[in-house]
Enzyme design. Structure first.
Site, mmCIF file in Angstrom:
data_model
loop_
_atom_site.group_PDB
_atom_site.id
_atom_site.type_symbol
_atom_site.label_atom_id
_atom_site.label_comp_id
_atom_site.label_asym_id
_atom_site.label_seq_id
_atom_site.Cartn_x
_atom_site.Cartn_y
_atom_site.Cartn_z
ATOM 1 N N ASP A 304 0.713 -1.235 0.105
ATOM 2 C CA ASP A 304 -0.011 0.088 0.050
ATOM 3 C C ASP A 304 0.790 1.146 -0.036
ATOM 4 O O ASP A 304 1.717 1.547 0.740
ATOM 5 C CB ASP A 304 -1.032 0.004 1.250
ATOM 6 C CG ASP A 304 -2.084 0.978 1.032
ATOM 7 O OD1 ASP A 304 -2.305 1.547 -0.237
ATOM 8 O OD2 ASP A 304 -2.960 1.238 1.885
ATOM 9 N N LYS A 353 -8.130 -1.497 3.498
ATOM 10 C CA LYS A 353 -7.566 0.064 3.396
ATOM 11 C C LYS A 353 -7.656 0.259 5.061
ATOM 12 O O LYS A 353 -6.483 0.736 5.376
ATOM 13 C CB LYS A 353 -8.344 1.076 2.645
ATOM 14 C CG LYS A 353 -7.794 2.393 2.793
ATOM 15 C CD LYS A 353 -6.377 2.358 2.113
ATOM 16 C CE LYS A 353 -6.450 2.617 0.718
ATOM 17 N NZ LYS A 353 -5.087 2.908 -0.016
ATOM 18 N N LYS A 394 -8.051 14.241 -2.972
ATOM 19 C CA LYS A 394 -8.588 13.852 -1.617
ATOM 20 C C LYS A 394 -8.443 14.617 -0.714
ATOM 21 O O LYS A 394 -7.277 15.570 -0.595
ATOM 22 C CB LYS A 394 -7.737 12.620 -1.459
ATOM 23 C CG LYS A 394 -8.093 11.676 -0.315
ATOM 24 C CD LYS A 394 -7.405 10.609 -0.081
ATOM 25 C CE LYS A 394 -5.772 10.618 -0.053
ATOM 26 N NZ LYS A 394 -5.577 9.141 0.436
ATOM 27 N N LYS A 466 2.564 1.966 3.412
ATOM 28 C CA LYS A 466 1.681 2.114 4.569
ATOM 29 C C LYS A 466 1.992 0.859 5.634
ATOM 30 O O LYS A 466 2.188 1.052 6.651
ATOM 31 C CB LYS A 466 0.415 2.198 4.145
ATOM 32 C CG LYS A 466 -0.203 3.382 3.882
ATOM 33 C CD LYS A 466 -1.620 3.311 3.803
ATOM 34 C CE LYS A 466 -2.392 4.637 3.070
ATOM 35 N NZ LYS A 466 -2.314 4.684 1.703
#
Length: 529
Positions: A304, A353, A394, A466
């Site tokens: 990620d 996520k 975003k 991540k």
């Protein structure tokens, strides 16, 4: 007062610890650590050699999700930089760059000059690295739209730049991809017009053929695969299905339901000897895939992309805990309107996520038992909403509530507008560049006769990810600057240079300061040729 200088040109290390040959840079290095045994602390030194191949082979990168926002922006950015494009915006003329890339746009401290000035050099100057301008790009997508039209659809790049790039993008068309509807949101079905058919085994064999054909047709020395497609739901890890290398291969052959598209791509990549990097949060690397990578000695890395909110979180929590401040509540809210946000609007994909975003603070919290009891964690909530209007821009809002001195409370609220693909794309370049470098670095410990490569699970790539995948038994490190130091100091080790530190003893004592040359006045804009 000392100032900073910049060394932009090539440099040579003059040291008995570093030797240059036509083929490699070979360095002698003393790896110094500290071992704690009960109440006893012992310094430990391991002597080793590093060997870095100097030649960067012709490299192709195949993106899974080539026609998505990240994929099109990645290819467009490389083309724009290679052609040196400029374009007009309401702010004026813009020029192609690699800003946001750790390896292409950041500098590292190389050392000090004789006057005590810090000398910095581009990180890309440290060792021979792959240049994104020279990468051959290709890949797959479940949507067959050419990259020129995909670029328009994504609405990421400025209009004038799109018009200049369109002639270079319109003839690039993704290869048919694997589409397992059970693993991604149902709302993605409307895009799936470019998909492979047949059994899972047949589809994997087609992916393998695509890799071989891409390599042969472009005269490549190596191919790297990177998943930048939709977030999948987590796969159930089941005994006899995906728990061993033998079982995952058998499960693909039998068409087992719990084998995801990303796992099929990873297995195909490993079997073709190509590094595979996962840029999404799902558990692509089930135990059987990791075992297969170890058996075949092929690199894998994930999971990620760490681009916006989570990168800031890894900095903020590191700061708070390191400062002796106790974060007790972390609430993170996001809304975005691109296809990633649309896919994440489904509960199973959001859960993937949520897991990758939530674990980012764990190692920093565990490092301070003054603030946190064992198994104590801050309240940590992550919310993601799909708002089509904001498209790729975003919004991320975070509230950090902490306990401070004598029962006090401190609250930090942050708003972050993340141009999602413009932040993620440089990470793709970095992952590929660093992954390729790792293929050319080997180490030999004192007393051993054989050179050893990195573990197939490339944890060195953690800065860009991540939820870093690490070898079994290795600690997970999320603190951003610790991750960056690992990359920088590995590069220094390859040159026989000691790790950089911030003691700056040459500036701490009267005798040291007096010894520094005063011939050159401080000038913050001075540069070295």
């Amino acid at each position: 007062m000392s100032s900073c200088k910049n060394l932009d040109g090539n440099f040579t290390v003059e040291s008995d610890s570093c030797k240059y040959t036509d083929d490699a840079i070979i360095s002698d290095y003393s790896y110094e650590t500290t071992v704690v045994e009960g109440n006893t602390v012992k310094p430990s030194t391991t002597k080793m050699q590093f060997k870095t191949e100097r030649k960067v082979g012709k490299t192709g990168v195949m993106l899974v999700g080539l026609g998505g926002n990240n994929g099109t922006t990645c290819v467009a950015g490389a083309i724009a930089n290679k052609l040196g494009l400029t374009w007009e915006t309401k702010e004026g003329t813009q020029k192609a760059n690699y800003w946001g890339s750790l390896l292409m746009a950041s500098t590292v401290k190389l050392g000090n000059d004789r006057s005590g000035n810090s000398v910095y050099t581009p990180m890309s100057n440290m060792l021979p690295l792959l240049n994104p301008n020279e990468i051959v790009w290709g890949g797959w997508d479940i949507n067959g739209m050419n990259l020129g039209e995909s670029m328009k659809r994504s609405k990421v790049l400025d209009y004038d730049l799109q018009t200049k790039l369109y002639p270079h993008m319109k003839d690039i068309k993704p290869l048919p991809s694997i589409y397992f509807p059970d693993f991604i949101a149902a709302n993605q079905g409307e895009r799936a017009d470019n998909v492979l058919t047949g059994t899972k085994q047949e589809q994997m064999e087609q992916i393998r053929k695509d890799i071989r054909d891409f390599k042969a047709n472009n005269g490549l020395d190596q191919v790297i695969l990177l998943w930048t497609a939709n977030t999948e739901r987590f796969s159930a890890v089941e005994e006899g299905v995906n728990d061993t290398a033998e079982n995952i291969l058998s499960s693909i052959e039998m068409g087992e339901a719990e084998v995801s598209a990303s796992t099929v791509f990873a297995v195909a990549s490993i079997l073709e000897g190509s590094t595979f990097i996962n840029g999404s949060p799902q558990n692509t690397f089930v135990p059987g895939v990791i075992e297969l990578a170890r058996q075949k000695k092929v690199f894998i890395a994930g999971d990620d992309f760490k681009s916006g909110q989570t990168k800031m979180k890894s900095v903020m929590v590191d700061f708070l805990v390191s400062a002796g401040i106790k974060p007790v509540s972390i609430v993170s809210y996001n809304h975005l309107g691109n296809n990633d946000g649309k896919n994440l609007s489904a509960p199973s994909q959001f859960r993937s996520k949520e897991i990758s975003k939530s674990n980012v603070v764990d190692d920093m919290v565990a490092s301070n038992r003054i603030l946190f009891e064992e198994d104590e964690h801050p309240d940590h909530v992550v919310v993601i909403k799909y708002v089509p209007y904001v498209a790729d821009s975003k919004r991320a809002m975070d509230e950090y509530t902490s306990e401070i001195f004598m029962g006090g409370k401190n609250t930090i609220v942050m708003h972050n507008t993340c141009e999602d693909s413009l932040l993620a794309t440089p990470l793709i370049y970095d992952l590929v560049i660093l992954g390729e470098l790792c293929q050319r670095v080997q180490v030999k410990k004192e007393g051993e006769s054989d050179w050893e490569s990195f573990h197939p699970v490339l944890s060195l790539l953690s800065y860009m990810l991540k939820a870093p995948l690490v070898p079994s038994g290795a600690p997970v490190v999320n603190a951003l600057f610790t991750q960056r130091c690992a990359v920088v100091n590995l590069m220094r080790a390859c040159l026989g240079l000691a790790p950089d530190n911030h003691m700056t003893l040459e500036h701490r004592f009267e005798s040291s300061l007096a010894a520094l040359s005063a011939d050159e006045p401080a000038n913050k804009k001075m540069r070295l040729a």
